[in-house]
Write a protein that holds these residues in place. Structure first.
Motif, mmCIF file in Angstrom:
data_model
loop_
_atom_site.group_PDB
_atom_site.id
_atom_site.type_symbol
_atom_site.label_atom_id
_atom_site.label_comp_id
_atom_site.label_asym_id
_atom_site.label_seq_id
_atom_site.Cartn_x
_atom_site.Cartn_y
_atom_site.Cartn_z
ATOM 1 N N LYS A 130 0.743 -1.305 0.084
ATOM 2 C CA LYS A 130 0.035 -0.004 -0.076
ATOM 3 C C LYS A 130 0.961 1.328 -0.092
ATOM 4 C CE LYS A 130 -4.312 -1.572 0.076
ATOM 5 N NZ LYS A 130 -5.148 -1.213 -1.046
ATOM 6 N N ARG A 131 2.110 1.185 0.476
ATOM 7 C CA ARG A 131 3.007 2.504 0.711
ATOM 8 C C ARG A 131 4.349 1.972 0.616
ATOM 9 N NH1 ARG A 131 2.837 6.852 5.515
ATOM 10 N NH2 ARG A 131 4.416 8.443 4.607
ATOM 11 N N VAL A 132 5.159 2.398 -0.212
ATOM 12 C CA VAL A 132 6.436 2.565 -0.269
ATOM 13 C C VAL A 132 7.241 3.593 0.301
ATOM 14 C CG1 VAL A 132 8.504 1.864 -1.949
ATOM 15 C CG2 VAL A 132 6.357 0.946 -2.331
ATOM 16 N N PHE A 133 8.389 3.166 1.112
ATOM 17 C CA PHE A 133 9.114 4.373 1.928
ATOM 18 C C PHE A 133 10.372 4.350 1.139
ATOM 19 C CE2 PHE A 133 6.313 2.893 5.162
ATOM 20 C CZ PHE A 133 5.619 4.023 5.513
ATOM 21 N N VAL A 134 10.838 5.557 0.092
ATOM 22 C CA VAL A 134 11.867 5.239 -0.719
ATOM 23 C C VAL A 134 13.283 5.815 -0.130
ATOM 24 C CG1 VAL A 134 10.671 5.815 -2.717
ATOM 25 C CG2 VAL A 134 11.488 7.663 -1.453
ATOM 26 N N GLN A 135 13.139 5.955 1.350
ATOM 27 C CA GLN A 135 14.377 6.229 1.823
ATOM 28 C C GLN A 135 15.185 4.949 2.224
ATOM 29 O OE1 GLN A 135 14.038 8.798 5.571
ATOM 30 N NE2 GLN A 135 16.031 8.627 6.017
ATOM 31 N N VAL A 136 16.524 5.119 1.822
ATOM 32 C CA VAL A 136 17.283 3.897 2.153
ATOM 33 C C VAL A 136 18.144 4.212 3.418
ATOM 34 C CG1 VAL A 136 19.119 2.368 0.955
ATOM 35 C CG2 VAL A 136 17.435 3.406 -0.447
ATOM 36 N N THR A 137 18.133 3.201 4.321
ATOM 37 C CA THR A 137 18.914 3.206 5.557
ATOM 38 C C THR A 137 19.682 1.625 5.584
ATOM 39 O OG1 THR A 137 17.268 4.753 6.472
ATOM 40 C CG2 THR A 137 18.905 3.537 7.958
ATOM 41 N N ASN A 138 21.025 1.973 5.713
ATOM 42 C CA ASN A 138 22.014 0.576 5.729
ATOM 43 C C ASN A 138 21.503 -0.290 4.655
ATOM 44 O OD1 ASN A 138 22.908 1.815 8.298
ATOM 45 N ND2 ASN A 138 21.236 0.946 9.562
ATOM 46 N N GLY A 139 21.202 0.123 3.472
ATOM 47 C CA GLY A 139 21.255 -0.447 2.295
ATOM 48 C C GLY A 139 19.767 -1.180 1.935
ATOM 49 N N ARG A 140 18.960 -0.811 2.926
ATOM 50 C CA ARG A 140 17.534 -1.385 2.719
ATOM 51 C C ARG A 140 16.492 -0.221 2.917
ATOM 52 N NH1 ARG A 140 18.257 -6.523 3.255
ATOM 53 N NH2 ARG A 140 16.182 -7.177 3.469
ATOM 54 N N PHE A 141 15.282 -0.306 2.306
ATOM 55 C CA PHE A 141 14.417 0.319 2.429
ATOM 56 C C PHE A 141 12.942 -0.395 2.800
ATOM 57 C CE2 PHE A 141 13.853 -1.265 -1.792
ATOM 58 C CZ PHE A 141 12.544 -1.630 -2.140
ATOM 59 N N GLN A 142 11.816 0.494 3.170
ATOM 60 C CA GLN A 142 10.903 -0.221 3.630
ATOM 61 C C GLN A 142 9.427 0.034 3.053
ATOM 62 O OE1 GLN A 142 10.863 1.498 7.872
ATOM 63 N NE2 GLN A 142 11.592 -0.433 8.661
ATOM 64 N N ALA A 143 8.508 -0.886 3.198
ATOM 65 C CA ALA A 143 7.145 -0.719 2.550
ATOM 66 C C ALA A 143 5.932 -1.506 3.575
ATOM 67 C CB ALA A 143 7.331 -1.466 1.070
ATOM 68 N N ASP A 144 5.080 -0.677 3.341
ATOM 69 C CA ASP A 144 3.820 -1.443 4.236
ATOM 70 C C ASP A 144 2.865 -2.192 3.266
ATOM 71 O OD1 ASP A 144 4.555 -0.141 6.578
ATOM 72 O OD2 ASP A 144 3.116 1.654 6.304
ATOM 73 N N MET A 145 2.481 -3.385 3.918
ATOM 74 C CA MET A 145 1.520 -4.443 3.145
ATOM 75 C C MET A 145 0.503 -4.605 4.037
ATOM 76 S SD MET A 145 4.324 -7.145 1.428
ATOM 77 C CE MET A 145 3.253 -7.663 0.151
ATOM 78 N N HIS A 146 -0.713 -4.593 3.424
ATOM 79 C CA HIS A 146 -2.008 -4.849 3.890
ATOM 80 C C HIS A 146 -2.542 -6.217 3.407
ATOM 81 C CE1 HIS A 146 -2.854 -0.353 4.716
ATOM 82 N NE2 HIS A 146 -1.805 -0.592 5.121
ATOM 83 N N PHE A 147 -3.065 -6.702 4.538
ATOM 84 C CA PHE A 147 -3.921 -8.227 4.106
ATOM 85 C C PHE A 147 -4.907 -8.018 3.229
ATOM 86 C CE2 PHE A 147 -1.665 -9.092 7.956
ATOM 87 C CZ PHE A 147 -1.224 -10.275 7.951
#
Length: 416
Positions: free
Chosen positions: A302-319
């Motif tokens: 549902k949402r992608v966080f494009v900021q990269v921290t320590n070689g990784r980025f985050q995203a929110d997933m909904h069921f």
């Protein structure tokens, strides 16, 4: 006579020396021109993994790990500061919207409330008294005009009677003029009284409006203060679980300070960590699946966080549809995130070699099976089972896919 003996040009020693020199030259030429100059290492077959390059269907997905989080978290920030005088619930309580959490005391706000209440009462009394005074003045003016009208009627009769008598010379001129002047005076007095009544009415209405405006402003201020006063009772803004509360009896809390949070426990999301290598390929709407209690559940980004921290980025997933029962904040889910569908590709088994080579080269086993040589390649998409080969290999070739930790400086591995 002695016979001169001819000296030989090539003695056995010279022939031996020349032969040795020629052999040495041939040895040098062999070593530098004809022999294999590549660096070699003998490797036992049991310590390596050999895989066959094959063409097949590539399933474009990556494994990601996510943490369960509430789908909504409301942070409790105090609007009005004060000292905690009552605590209704403890951390972990299940709340409904509107349930009280803590109560604060603010002495300054209390004094300000009392002052504004006094001002409102005083202004209401002033308005009431002024209206009473204006009504009395209005009645007095109306009574005055009413008396003047009565006097004018009486004087008009006197004036008209004297006029007739004067015309018949039955009264003196002075007596006639006095009646006339008195009549004119009463008419003018009435006009002035009426004009004064109108001006007083306008002034009265304007003053009443000003007083009412002032009163409304005091009442508005009082309403704002009452709202501020009501904020001293901190209530739950949503249904959920109070997962954090930093407030104890007697503690002073400043306005705007955070004292905790409430999680919406009716629904959850999963926040996943993804390697930055895939940041250009991950987008909203992509689907993944996970297993919980032997049941498979689908999720959607549902949402992608494009900021990269320590070689990784985050995203929110909904069921998607039904969510797992009994999950809690902080649980870990292993999700297979789909990046694309099935496609035909040249495949090589995934292995430890990639960590050393970065997918830029690989050891290819010779057809004889006795050795393997280093060859440049190009790797495309990846999943936990296979790497997609874009260049450098052909179907059926055998390659070493195990770790290259000890082979990085060699061009050839001799298999034993």
């Amino acid at each position: 006579m002695d016979k001169q003996i001819e000296k030989k040009r090539f003695t056995p020693k010279k022939i031996a020396a020349i032969s040795a020199a020629v052999l040495f030259v041939f040895f040098i030429l062999y070593v530098f021109l004809l022999s294999d100059q590549s660096s070699k290492l003998n490797v036992e077959r049991e310590r390596i993994t050999i895989s066959t390059v094959q063409r097949g269907s590539f399933h474009d997905y990556i494994p990601v790990t996510g943490e369960v989080m509430p789908i909504e978290t409301f942070f409790l920030d105090v609007v009005e500061g004060g000292r905690v005088i009552q605590k209704f619930v403890e951390e972990g309580a299940i709340l409904k919207a509107g349930d009280p959490i803590i109560k604060l005391e603010n002495v300054n706000l209390t004094l300000q409330t009392i002052y504004n209440q006094t001002q409102v009462v005083q202004q209401e009394n002033n308005l009431r008294s002024y209206r009473l005074t204006l009504e009395q003045n209005k009645l007095n003016l109306q009574t005055q005009i009413l008396n003047l009208n009565n006097q004018i009627k009486n004087q008009q009769r006197v004036y008209e009677t004297n006029k007739q008598l004067y015309e018949k010379s039955l009264i003196s001129k002075i007596e006639f003029e006095n009646s006339r002047d008195q009549y004119d005076y009463l008419l003018k007095s009435r006009d002035l009284s009426i004009q004064s009544f109108k001006l007083d009415s306008l002034s009265r209405d304007e003053q009443i409006k000003q007083l009412e405006t002032t009163l409304k402003q005091f009442q508005k201020n009082m309403k704002l203060i009452e709202d501020q006063f009501s904020n001293l009772l901190v209530r739950a803004p949503i249904n959920g679980q109070l997962t954090a509360l930093n407030a104890e009896i007697g503690k002073s809390i400043a306005g705007g300070q955070n004292i905790g949070q409430i999680d919406n426990t009716e629904a959850y999301k999963v926040r996943v960590d993804i390697d930055e290598h895939y940041i250009a390929r991950v987008r909203e709407g992509q689907v993944g699946e996970c297993t919980f209690d032997d049941k498979t559940y689908k999720l959607e980004i549902k949402r992608v966080f494009v900021q990269v921290t320590n070689g990784r980025f985050q995203a929110d997933m909904h069921f998607i549809g039904e969510a797992p029962k009994g999950i809690r904040r902080g649980q870990t889910f292993h999700i297979k995130l789909e990046l694309g569908g099935l496609s035909d590709a040249l495949l090589v088994d995934a292995g430890g070699f990639y960590q050393t080579t970065g997918g830029q080269w690989i050891f290819v086993v010779d057809k004889s099976g006795g050795f393997a040589v280093r060859r440049p390649i190009k790797i495309g998409r990846q999943n936990p089972q296979y790497y997609e080969v874009l260049e450098g290999l052909r179907p059926g070739e055998k390659v070493i896919t195990s770790s290259y930790d000890n082979y990085n400086d060699y061009d050839k591995l001799v298999l034993q």
